[in-house]
Design a protein around this motif. Sequence first.
Motif, mmCIF file in Angstrom:
data_model
loop_
_atom_site.group_PDB
_atom_site.id
_atom_site.type_symbol
_atom_site.label_atom_id
_atom_site.label_comp_id
_atom_site.label_asym_id
_atom_site.label_seq_id
_atom_site.Cartn_x
_atom_site.Cartn_y
_atom_site.Cartn_z
ATOM 1 N N PRO A 75 0.797 -1.323 -0.038
ATOM 2 C CA PRO A 75 0.051 -0.082 0.082
ATOM 3 C C PRO A 75 0.851 1.156 -0.100
ATOM 4 N N ASP A 76 0.218 2.381 -0.275
ATOM 5 C CA ASP A 76 1.005 3.585 -0.329
ATOM 6 C C ASP A 76 1.170 3.979 1.334
ATOM 7 N N GLY A 77 0.513 3.677 2.048
ATOM 8 C CA GLY A 77 0.628 3.973 3.601
ATOM 9 C C GLY A 77 0.063 3.130 4.420
ATOM 10 N N ILE A 78 0.669 3.213 5.700
ATOM 11 C CA ILE A 78 -0.398 2.408 6.586
ATOM 12 C C ILE A 78 -1.153 3.455 7.887
ATOM 13 N N VAL A 79 -2.113 3.236 8.148
ATOM 14 C CA VAL A 79 -2.331 4.229 9.282
ATOM 15 C C VAL A 79 -2.772 3.255 10.570
ATOM 16 N N MET A 80 -2.186 3.616 11.445
ATOM 17 C CA MET A 80 -2.615 2.655 12.786
ATOM 18 C C MET A 80 -3.211 3.525 13.899
ATOM 19 N N THR A 81 -4.464 3.368 14.242
ATOM 20 C CA THR A 81 -5.171 4.277 15.200
ATOM 21 C C THR A 81 -5.392 3.752 16.754
ATOM 22 N N GLY A 82 -4.293 2.914 17.299
ATOM 23 C CA GLY A 82 -4.161 2.812 18.790
ATOM 24 C C GLY A 82 -4.428 1.269 19.046
ATOM 25 N N ASP A 83 -3.843 1.141 20.388
ATOM 26 C CA ASP A 83 -3.900 0.034 21.026
ATOM 27 C C ASP A 83 -3.402 -1.127 20.035
ATOM 28 N N ILE A 84 -2.281 -1.037 19.291
ATOM 29 C CA ILE A 84 -1.480 -1.852 18.554
ATOM 30 C C ILE A 84 -0.641 -2.740 19.661
#
Length: 288
Positions: A75-84
């Motif tokens: 993908p062009d980018g990864i978005v992580m929105t917490g509690d990883i």
Amino acid sequence: MRIEQTKIIVPNITKITRLLHITDAHLCYVDSREEARLQKHGVRRRANFTAENGRGVSPEEAFTALLSYIQKSKPDGIVMTGDIIDFPSRKNLEYLGEAFRQMRVPVFYMVGNHDYAPPHEEESLETKRKYLPLFRRFLSGDFTIDVKEMNGLMLVGLDNSRNQFSEEQLRALEEAAAKQLPMLLFFHVPLFVESLLPDVLGKWKSPLMCGCPMQCLDLSHPYHPFLVPEGATLRICDWIRAHDAQVKAVVAGHIHMSHEDALTPRLNQYVTNAAYYGAAREFVLTPA
């Protein structure tokens, strides 16, 4: 794996852009460097998440499969929105750093309430201030706000892991909007949507959303006073809805389920299921 595909038409971006959204992996890596009670907590939490996903797959195995998917799909980018990560152990943080290196694409990271909160300390603002510096290499200098431009698109991440927004975040939104680029907004906690309320109450027995109306809150409940929206939180919720021509999507996690619904007639909120289920969401953003 369960990768949901979401296509959004975004006028004026320069090319088709693919973003993979990952949230709530709840990695439980812990080793002998930690005290015994944290080691036991990690074992117990891993067993709980493994049993909950119904596939006998640990959070770590599910996340490893997502890393393999990233390497193949590029993908062009990864978005992580917490509690990883489920708690800030040394091994969890080391693994997170190694995972960033393996992804080899831009990673956009916002913390959740578990990332920085050890199980034996109160989930408070003081705890957050104590442990958030451990995430310095993953976050922007501000910690609570991150803004990136990608292919004519503005990606804005705001930390609402304690269920509130701030005046500084509102100013950052306004500054980002002044560039007149289409925007995607990323949070840990989803904004209140009435259609989401029954499922959230059914799973959590509490309306775990940002900007909850007072009639949804029982202030005798020990957690509900933290959900009472403060002034800045209400102003940001109003700002987002008022700018639904420029904001193309709101993206969140936190509640461990998938959901999509309208915040306004032309603006949707997308909640992605927890990564320990093997779930993620791929956004395909296409020029008009």
